[in-house]
Write a protein that holds these residues in place. Structure first.
Motif, PDB file in Angstrom:
ATOM      1  N   GLU A  73       0.807  -1.208   0.000  1.00  0.00           N
ATOM      2  CA  GLU A  73       0.000   0.000   0.000  1.00  0.00           C
ATOM      3  C   GLU A  73       0.843   1.262   0.000  1.00  0.00           C
ATOM      4  O   GLU A  73       0.399   2.312  -0.474  1.00  0.00           O
ATOM      5  N   LEU A  74       2.053   1.172   0.525  1.00  0.00           N
ATOM      6  CA  LEU A  74       2.911   2.354   0.632  1.00  0.00           C
ATOM      7  C   LEU A  74       3.861   2.504  -0.542  1.00  0.00           C
ATOM      8  O   LEU A  74       4.469   3.558  -0.717  1.00  0.00           O
ATOM      9  N   GLY A  75       4.020   1.466  -1.349  1.00  0.00           N
ATOM     10  CA  GLY A  75       4.897   1.592  -2.505  1.00  0.00           C
ATOM     11  C   GLY A  75       5.467   0.263  -2.959  1.00  0.00           C
ATOM     12  O   GLY A  75       5.229  -0.786  -2.346  1.00  0.00           O
ATOM     13  N   THR A  76       6.219   0.319  -4.031  1.00  0.00           N
ATOM     14  CA  THR A  76       6.935  -0.847  -4.534  1.00  0.00           C
ATOM     15  C   THR A  76       8.417  -0.684  -4.229  1.00  0.00           C
ATOM     16  O   THR A  76       8.907   0.429  -4.030  1.00  0.00           O
ATOM     17  N   ILE A  77       9.119  -1.812  -4.188  1.00  0.00           N
ATOM     18  CA  ILE A  77      10.545  -1.794  -3.838  1.00  0.00           C
ATOM     19  C   ILE A  77      11.335  -2.541  -4.904  1.00  0.00           C
ATOM     20  O   ILE A  77      10.987  -3.673  -5.262  1.00  0.00           O
ATOM     21  N   ALA A  78      12.396  -1.915  -5.386  1.00  0.00           N
ATOM     22  CA  ALA A  78      13.378  -2.585  -6.244  1.00  0.00           C
ATOM     23  C   ALA A  78      14.628  -2.813  -5.408  1.00  0.00           C
ATOM     24  O   ALA A  78      15.236  -1.860  -4.905  1.00  0.00           O
ATOM     25  N   VAL A 200      23.394  -3.992   0.273  1.00  0.00           N
ATOM     26  CA  VAL A 200      21.989  -4.254  -0.039  1.00  0.00           C
ATOM     27  C   VAL A 200      21.316  -2.887  -0.210  1.00  0.00           C
ATOM     28  O   VAL A 200      21.297  -2.091   0.729  1.00  0.00           O
ATOM     29  N   ARG A 201      20.794  -2.618  -1.386  1.00  0.00           N
ATOM     30  CA  ARG A 201      20.186  -1.327  -1.679  1.00  0.00           C
ATOM     31  C   ARG A 201      18.728  -1.516  -2.088  1.00  0.00           C
ATOM     32  O   ARG A 201      18.323  -2.603  -2.509  1.00  0.00           O
ATOM     33  N   ALA A 202      17.977  -0.451  -1.977  1.00  0.00           N
ATOM     34  CA  ALA A 202      16.573  -0.508  -2.386  1.00  0.00           C
ATOM     35  C   ALA A 202      16.114   0.865  -2.845  1.00  0.00           C
ATOM     36  O   ALA A 202      16.569   1.898  -2.329  1.00  0.00           O
ATOM     37  N   VAL A 203      15.220   0.867  -3.825  1.00  0.00           N
ATOM     38  CA  VAL A 203      14.557   2.083  -4.289  1.00  0.00           C
ATOM     39  C   VAL A 203      13.060   1.887  -4.078  1.00  0.00           C
ATOM     40  O   VAL A 203      12.475   0.907  -4.557  1.00  0.00           O
ATOM     41  N   VAL A 204      12.452   2.818  -3.361  1.00  0.00           N
ATOM     42  CA  VAL A 204      11.016   2.772  -3.091  1.00  0.00           C
ATOM     43  C   VAL A 204      10.298   3.730  -4.044  1.00  0.00           C
ATOM     44  O   VAL A 204      10.692   4.897  -4.175  1.00  0.00           O
ATOM     45  N   THR A 205       9.275   3.225  -4.691  1.00  0.00           N
ATOM     46  CA  THR A 205       8.417   4.072  -5.519  1.00  0.00           C
ATOM     47  C   THR A 205       7.060   4.158  -4.859  1.00  0.00           C
ATOM     48  O   THR A 205       6.346   3.149  -4.718  1.00  0.00           O
ATOM     49  N   GLY A 209       4.214   7.992  -7.653  1.00  0.00           N
ATOM     50  CA  GLY A 209       5.252   7.892  -8.669  1.00  0.00           C
ATOM     51  C   GLY A 209       6.606   8.420  -8.256  1.00  0.00           C
ATOM     52  O   GLY A 209       7.572   8.328  -9.026  1.00  0.00           O
ATOM     53  N   THR A 210       6.731   8.942  -7.032  1.00  0.00           N
ATOM     54  CA  THR A 210       8.011   9.461  -6.552  1.00  0.00           C
ATOM     55  C   THR A 210       8.923   8.311  -6.133  1.00  0.00           C
ATOM     56  O   THR A 210       8.475   7.353  -5.488  1.00  0.00           O
ATOM     57  N   THR A 211      10.195   8.409  -6.497  1.00  0.00           N
ATOM     58  CA  THR A 211      11.168   7.388  -6.096  1.00  0.00           C
ATOM     59  C   THR A 211      12.007   7.899  -4.935  1.00  0.00           C
ATOM     60  O   THR A 211      12.342   9.085  -4.855  1.00  0.00           O
ATOM     61  N   HIS A 212      12.343   6.989  -4.047  1.00  0.00           N
ATOM     62  CA  HIS A 212      13.114   7.322  -2.844  1.00  0.00           C
ATOM     63  C   HIS A 212      14.257   6.329  -2.700  1.00  0.00           C
ATOM     64  O   HIS A 212      14.032   5.111  -2.634  1.00  0.00           O
TER      65      HIS A 212
END
Length: 525
Positions: A73-78, A200-205, A209-212
């Motif tokens: 619900e809060l975003g997707t993670i790469a 270990v890295r991650a990008v939250v979208t 549509g904002t990426t963090h």
């Protein structure tokens, strides 16, 4: 108040095993340990490190105020992970004299470094139920599998699992003996293993549509822990906390908590008696259960301070590092490997104990050890408390690099922007089984050689109790019975027993060796 996206634990620990079918999760708050530690075919389970992303609110001093895990619900993670093994290209251990030419300070000196570094490159996962393998790195011409990553997806959580390799070690060309005359306990040219580490890295979208970019984490793939219920006197969490205090990121409390800050330090040496005959001889008669009335006495600041001073005097002051005596505890080596020099507590641990001796502490026994602790902090703590914080000679999970404040970006988080993948385990033994075999109690007869010391019995037991009868009679057996040299350990490490907690018929907690696969042999072998 600042809001950040962060991966926790800041340092996660995976461990090698031989099972291709099952694994278990590394220590997490309130998570029970696995039972058993082997699959239905008798293969040793790998330990997976699990990572999560949190949206965190912190104050101006970087203290965590609130946190919520990033869900669907809060975003997707790469997720992106980069494992590597740099041991064969690293500097020999112990570090040689500076007068030695730089090229001769290296393992496999004179060989191209890129042929010695096992680096399959990074792997990225963009959604749930995905997986990727670190299976393209090579040592010389030999492909070495370092592990895999998987994303969970059974619910709305977006978590990552990192699993290491299968504990494989070998030489190229094959057939080169490990140990003398070609090598030693830490440095064996032409050898490789599948220990590794990396960021270990991650990008939250977020839904808009904002990426963090998150604060990155680090994963260490280590040897197994064969006594997971026995805590180390100095854990890697203690080392990282000490670094944070020295860097002035954290402060020592004015009045330490007895339950949280003092009790763990005092109780751990007694727990060693289950995995070290030497500890049993030195302080095994004081296997104080948490219910022992002695703890209530020690937790009372109004009691005679000489009682507290007598215990502190048994420990070595890490600031002056004086020569030890026969009464010092615990009976473990320090980083110097010198005869009789026992492992001291960290500076922070010792300062906490000095406040305790002075009566400046909180009598909160026996309250909850970590009241109000938020989950991200708990994940950081529990992950590192299961690891050895010394002696770093060279170490089990990691080496002396963990004591260097310049290698951290903040408390309990290594600097992923400056460290290279594989740097944290680079200085450890090559192969890992060589040191694992030799770093045991260094006296063939501990009952009479009082100056001898042990190394890491909480990870690599020296002696064990195979059953309740041996525990009741106080007659332990050698944990590595049936393994006579380094070559045996390279081949048979995964068949050794695991020390786990159980209960005696009268309700006493006991730690007994279980799931041993090697044939029975002489207790003194």
């Amino acid at each position: 108040m600042a809001t950040t996206y962060e991966i926790h634990p800041g340092i996660g620990i995976a461990r090698v095993g031989t099972s291709t079918k099952h694994h278990f999760l590394g220590p997490e708050p309130d998570a029970p340990p696995p039972n058993p530690y082997r699959d239905d075919e008798g293969n040793l389970l790998r330990q997976a490190a699990r990572f999560r992303v949190f949206e965190c609110a912190r104050d101006e001093k970087n203290a965590l105020l609130s946190a919520r895990e990033v869900t669907s619900e809060l975003g997707t993670i790469a997720w992106t992970v980069h494992l590597a093994n740099r041991k064969a290209a690293g500097e020999v251990f112990p570090p040689p004299d500076p007068a030695v030419p730089p090229e001769q300070r290296l393992r496999n000196h004179g060989r191209p470094r890129d042929e010695l570094t096992i680096d399959p490159g990074p792997r990225t996962l963009n959604g749930p139920h995905q997986a990727a393998r670190f299976d393209t790195g090579k040592f010389k011409q030999e492909t070495v599998f370092l592990g895999e990553i998987r994303t969970e997806g059974a619910d709305d959580k977006r978590r990552l699992l990192v699993l290491g390799g299968f504990g494989l070690s070998g030489s190229v060309p094959s057939g080169i003996p490990v140990g003398p005359p070609r090598g030693d306990f830490a440095n064996n040219d032409d050898w490789f293993d599948d220990i590794s580490d990396g960021p270990v890295r991650a990008v939250v979208t977020t839904p808009d549509g904002t990426t963090h970019q998150t604060k990155p984490s680090w994963v260490i793939v280590a040897p197994p822990d064969f006594a997971p219920g026995i805590p180390n006197f100095v854990t890697m969490y203690d080392v990282a906390r000490d670094v944070a205090v020295q860097e002035e990121w954290l402060a020592i409390p004015d009045k330490p908590s007895f339950t949280r800050d003092i009790y763990p330090i005092l109780s751990r040496p007694f727990a060693y008696s289950w995995v070290s005959r030497r500890a049993g001889l030195m302080h095994g008669s004081a296997r104080w259960a948490p219910s022992s009335p002695r703890w209530k006495t020690l937790a009372d600041p109004t009691r005679d301070p000489d009682i507290r001073r007598a215990l502190l005097d048994r420990l070595r002051d890490p600031r002056t590092r004086p020569p030890s005596d026969l009464n010092s505890m615990p009976r473990l080596h320090d980083d110097t490997n010198k005869k009789g020099q026992v492992l001291p507590p960290t500076r922070t641990q010792y300062l906490l104990l000095e406040k305790w001796v002075a009566g400046s502490f909180v009598d909160d026994w026996p309250e909850e050890q970590h009241p109000g602790e938020l989950l991200p902090d708990a994940l950081d703590r529990v992950s590192l408390q299961g690891c050895s914080g010394g002696a770093f000679f060279p170490g089990i999970e990691a080496g002396r690099i963990m004591t260097d404040g310049e290698k951290y970006s903040e408390p309990y988080r290594l600097d992923a922007d400056t460290l290279e993948p594989g740097a944290v385990t680079e200085g450890n033994a090559l192969p890992w089984q060589a040191d694992f075999h030799l770093c045991r109690d260094d006296s063939p007869n501990p009952q009479f050689q009082e100056t001898a010391l042990a190394w890491w019995p909480a990870q690599r037991p020296d002696t064990v109790f195979p059953d309740l009868a041996s525990a009741d009679s106080g007659t332990p057996q050698s944990w590595h019975r049936g393994v006579t040299d380094m070559g045996d350990m390279v081949r048979d490490w995964h068949q050794l027993g695991v020390v786990v907690e159980s209960q005696s018929p009268d309700g006493r907690p006991v730690f007994l060796e279980t799931e041993r696969r090697l044939p029975r042999s002489s207790p003194e072998e």
